[in-house]
Design a protein around this motif. Structure first.
Motif, PDB file in Angstrom:
ATOM      1  N   GLY A   4       0.788  -1.225   0.000  1.00  0.00           N
ATOM      2  CA  GLY A   4       0.000   0.000   0.000  1.00  0.00           C
ATOM      3  C   GLY A   4       0.819   1.274   0.000  1.00  0.00           C
ATOM      4  O   GLY A   4       0.271   2.356  -0.155  1.00  0.00           O
ATOM      5  N   ASP A   5       2.140   1.168   0.209  1.00  0.00           N
ATOM      6  CA  ASP A   5       2.987   2.355   0.153  1.00  0.00           C
ATOM      7  C   ASP A   5       3.156   2.789  -1.301  1.00  0.00           C
ATOM      8  O   ASP A   5       3.142   1.978  -2.214  1.00  0.00           O
ATOM      9  CB  ASP A   5       4.368   2.073   0.746  1.00  0.00           C
ATOM     10  N   CYS A   6       3.330   4.081  -1.491  1.00  0.00           N
ATOM     11  CA  CYS A   6       3.494   4.643  -2.824  1.00  0.00           C
ATOM     12  C   CYS A   6       4.927   5.129  -3.005  1.00  0.00           C
ATOM     13  O   CYS A   6       5.539   5.609  -2.060  1.00  0.00           O
ATOM     14  CB  CYS A   6       2.546   5.822  -3.014  1.00  0.00           C
ATOM     15  N   PRO A   7       5.442   5.035  -4.232  1.00  0.00           N
ATOM     16  CA  PRO A   7       6.765   5.604  -4.472  1.00  0.00           C
ATOM     17  C   PRO A   7       6.738   7.115  -4.294  1.00  0.00           C
ATOM     18  O   PRO A   7       5.752   7.777  -4.625  1.00  0.00           O
ATOM     19  CB  PRO A   7       7.082   5.230  -5.912  1.00  0.00           C
ATOM     20  N   VAL A   8       7.834   7.656  -3.770  1.00  0.00           N
ATOM     21  CA  VAL A   8       7.924   9.079  -3.469  1.00  0.00           C
ATOM     22  C   VAL A   8       9.243   9.625  -3.997  1.00  0.00           C
ATOM     23  O   VAL A   8      10.282   8.981  -3.879  1.00  0.00           O
ATOM     24  CB  VAL A   8       7.843   9.312  -1.942  1.00  0.00           C
ATOM     25  N   LEU A   9       9.189  10.815  -4.560  1.00  0.00           N
ATOM     26  CA  LEU A   9      10.381  11.566  -4.947  1.00  0.00           C
ATOM     27  C   LEU A   9      10.409  12.773  -4.022  1.00  0.00           C
ATOM     28  O   LEU A   9       9.475  13.578  -4.023  1.00  0.00           O
ATOM     29  CB  LEU A   9      10.287  12.005  -6.409  1.00  0.00           C
ATOM     30  N   GLU A  10      11.452  12.875  -3.195  1.00  0.00           N
ATOM     31  CA  GLU A  10      11.485  13.916  -2.175  1.00  0.00           C
ATOM     32  C   GLU A  10      12.808  14.665  -2.210  1.00  0.00           C
ATOM     33  O   GLU A  10      13.873  14.073  -2.375  1.00  0.00           O
ATOM     34  CB  GLU A  10      11.290  13.273  -0.799  1.00  0.00           C
ATOM     35  N   PHE A  11      12.725  15.978  -2.025  1.00  0.00           N
ATOM     36  CA  PHE A  11      13.915  16.822  -1.953  1.00  0.00           C
ATOM     37  C   PHE A  11      14.171  17.133  -0.479  1.00  0.00           C
ATOM     38  O   PHE A  11      13.322  17.697   0.192  1.00  0.00           O
ATOM     39  CB  PHE A  11      13.709  18.114  -2.746  1.00  0.00           C
ATOM     40  N   LYS A  12      15.331  16.779   0.011  1.00  0.00           N
ATOM     41  CA  LYS A  12      15.651  16.941   1.427  1.00  0.00           C
ATOM     42  C   LYS A  12      15.997  18.374   1.796  1.00  0.00           C
ATOM     43  O   LYS A  12      15.862  18.771   2.940  1.00  0.00           O
ATOM     44  CB  LYS A  12      16.818  16.015   1.816  1.00  0.00           C
ATOM     45  N   THR A  13      16.446  19.174   0.827  1.00  0.00           N
ATOM     46  CA  THR A  13      16.861  20.537   1.156  1.00  0.00           C
ATOM     47  C   THR A  13      15.850  21.571   0.686  1.00  0.00           C
ATOM     48  O   THR A  13      15.085  22.094   1.476  1.00  0.00           O
ATOM     49  CB  THR A  13      18.255  20.836   0.569  1.00  0.00           C
ATOM     50  N   ASP A  14      15.821  21.880  -0.586  1.00  0.00           N
ATOM     51  CA  ASP A  14      14.940  22.916  -1.118  1.00  0.00           C
ATOM     52  C   ASP A  14      13.896  22.317  -2.054  1.00  0.00           C
ATOM     53  O   ASP A  14      14.116  21.278  -2.660  1.00  0.00           O
ATOM     54  CB  ASP A  14      15.752  23.951  -1.907  1.00  0.00           C
ATOM     55  N   ALA A  15      12.797  23.035  -2.196  1.00  0.00           N
ATOM     56  CA  ALA A  15      11.768  22.625  -3.146  1.00  0.00           C
ATOM     57  C   ALA A  15      12.278  22.832  -4.570  1.00  0.00           C
ATOM     58  O   ALA A  15      13.220  23.591  -4.806  1.00  0.00           O
ATOM     59  CB  ALA A  15      10.499  23.439  -2.921  1.00  0.00           C
ATOM     60  N   ALA A  16      11.654  22.137  -5.517  1.00  0.00           N
ATOM     61  CA  ALA A  16      12.062  22.235  -6.918  1.00  0.00           C
ATOM     62  C   ALA A  16      10.860  21.989  -7.816  1.00  0.00           C
ATOM     63  O   ALA A  16       9.813  21.515  -7.366  1.00  0.00           O
ATOM     64  CB  ALA A  16      13.165  21.224  -7.224  1.00  0.00           C
ATOM     65  N   TYR A  17      11.018  22.322  -9.081  1.00  0.00           N
ATOM     66  CA  TYR A  17      10.008  22.035 -10.092  1.00  0.00           C
ATOM     67  C   TYR A  17      10.367  20.721 -10.774  1.00  0.00           C
ATOM     68  O   TYR A  17      11.509  20.522 -11.169  1.00  0.00           O
ATOM     69  CB  TYR A  17       9.968  23.132 -11.168  1.00  0.00           C
ATOM     70  N   ILE A  18       9.404  19.840 -10.897  1.00  0.00           N
ATOM     71  CA  ILE A  18       9.579  18.632 -11.692  1.00  0.00           C
ATOM     72  C   ILE A  18       8.958  18.950 -13.036  1.00  0.00           C
ATOM     73  O   ILE A  18       7.741  19.057 -13.159  1.00  0.00           O
ATOM     74  CB  ILE A  18       8.884  17.403 -11.078  1.00  0.00           C
ATOM     75  N   GLU A  19       9.786  19.123 -14.027  1.00  0.00           N
ATOM     76  CA  GLU A  19       9.286  19.500 -15.344  1.00  0.00           C
ATOM     77  C   GLU A  19       8.581  18.342 -16.037  1.00  0.00           C
ATOM     78  O   GLU A  19       7.489  18.491 -16.582  1.00  0.00           O
ATOM     79  CB  GLU A  19      10.462  19.987 -16.194  1.00  0.00           C
ATOM     80  N   SER A  20       9.222  17.163 -16.024  1.00  0.00           N
ATOM     81  CA  SER A  20       8.647  16.013 -16.718  1.00  0.00           C
ATOM     82  C   SER A  20       9.323  14.728 -16.264  1.00  0.00           C
ATOM     83  O   SER A  20      10.341  14.757 -15.588  1.00  0.00           O
ATOM     84  CB  SER A  20       8.800  16.163 -18.238  1.00  0.00           C
ATOM     85  N   ALA A  21       8.728  13.622 -16.680  1.00  0.00           N
ATOM     86  CA  ALA A  21       9.297  12.292 -16.465  1.00  0.00           C
ATOM     87  C   ALA A  21       8.795  11.408 -17.605  1.00  0.00           C
ATOM     88  O   ALA A  21       7.768  11.686 -18.216  1.00  0.00           O
ATOM     89  CB  ALA A  21       8.865  11.723 -15.121  1.00  0.00           C
ATOM     90  N   TRP A  22       9.526  10.357 -17.875  1.00  0.00           N
ATOM     91  CA  TRP A  22       9.115   9.378 -18.884  1.00  0.00           C
ATOM     92  C   TRP A  22       8.537   8.169 -18.174  1.00  0.00           C
ATOM     93  O   TRP A  22       9.077   7.714 -17.171  1.00  0.00           O
ATOM     94  CB  TRP A  22      10.307   8.993 -19.754  1.00  0.00           C
ATOM     95  N   VAL A  23       7.424   7.670 -18.697  1.00  0.00           N
ATOM     96  CA  VAL A  23       6.683   6.569 -18.077  1.00  0.00           C
ATOM     97  C   VAL A  23       6.560   5.409 -19.062  1.00  0.00           C
ATOM     98  O   VAL A  23       6.371   5.622 -20.264  1.00  0.00           O
ATOM     99  CB  VAL A  23       5.270   7.032 -17.663  1.00  0.00           C
ATOM    100  N   ALA A  24       6.648   4.185 -18.533  1.00  0.00           N
ATOM    101  CA  ALA A  24       6.423   2.981 -19.347  1.00  0.00           C
ATOM    102  C   ALA A  24       5.679   1.950 -18.500  1.00  0.00           C
ATOM    103  O   ALA A  24       5.779   1.941 -17.276  1.00  0.00           O
ATOM    104  CB  ALA A  24       7.742   2.396 -19.837  1.00  0.00           C
ATOM    105  N   ASN A  25       4.932   1.092 -19.178  1.00  0.00           N
ATOM    106  CA  ASN A  25       4.333  -0.059 -18.513  1.00  0.00           C
ATOM    107  C   ASN A  25       5.420  -1.108 -18.335  1.00  0.00           C
ATOM    108  O   ASN A  25       6.263  -1.283 -19.205  1.00  0.00           O
ATOM    109  CB  ASN A  25       3.211  -0.643 -19.377  1.00  0.00           C
ATOM    110  N   THR A  26       5.400  -1.807 -17.221  1.00  0.00           N
ATOM    111  CA  THR A  26       6.326  -2.925 -17.078  1.00  0.00           C
ATOM    112  C   THR A  26       5.738  -4.146 -17.788  1.00  0.00           C
ATOM    113  O   THR A  26       4.528  -4.214 -18.021  1.00  0.00           O
ATOM    114  CB  THR A  26       6.572  -3.263 -15.595  1.00  0.00           C
TER     115      THR A  26
END
Length: 131
Positions: A4-26
């Motif tokens: 039930g846990d979800c993957p997380v992308l976290e910045f430990k210091t300052d906030a940032a903009y996530i412009e994009s990511a590439w996604v694929a089905n496994t």
């Protein structure tokens, strides 16, 4: 991560903009969604869709996490895969964040407890813009 846990992308210091990511089905999730794995994990029906929801989080003045906006990226719609290979996901509308949580969702009966398909997807080439 536990069940039930979800993957997380976290910045430990300052906030940032996530412009994009590439996604694929496994391969495993694709095989499950399109062909089914067994009697307990049948193929998706023409009424079922699966998507990834990205939710951005910021910190308030006291350092408490504040949930922000969310964006959805469909992997399967009406029982069909929407793309082959990799597809670019524009995440810029989340704004400047300290954390993004990625959660697999579906519209089938029974909600999350009845979701029997592997909740897997691949994420790569994440473009981060720090100021």
């Amino acid at each position: 991560m536990g069940y039930g846990d979800c993957p997380v992308l976290e910045f430990k210091t300052d906030a940032a903009y996530i412009e994009s990511a590439w996604v694929a089905n496994t391969c495993y999730s694709y095989a499950s969604a399109i062909g089914g794995l067994n009697d307990q994990t049948p193929a998706l029906t023409s009424e079922q869709s699966v998507w990834v929801r990205a939710t951005g989080y910021t910190l308030d003045a006291e350092g408490n996490e504040v949930e922000g906006s969310s964006l959805d990226f469909y992997l399967y719609k009406e029982g069909k895969a929407l793309f082959e290979g990799w597809s670019k996901w524009n995440l810029s509308a989340l704004g400047k964040v300290n954390k993004i949580k990625f959660d697999v969702q579906w519209n089938g009966e029974g909600g999350a407890d009845a979701f029997m398909h592997p909740a897997y997807f691949a994420l790569d080439d994440i473009t981060v813009v720090k100021e």
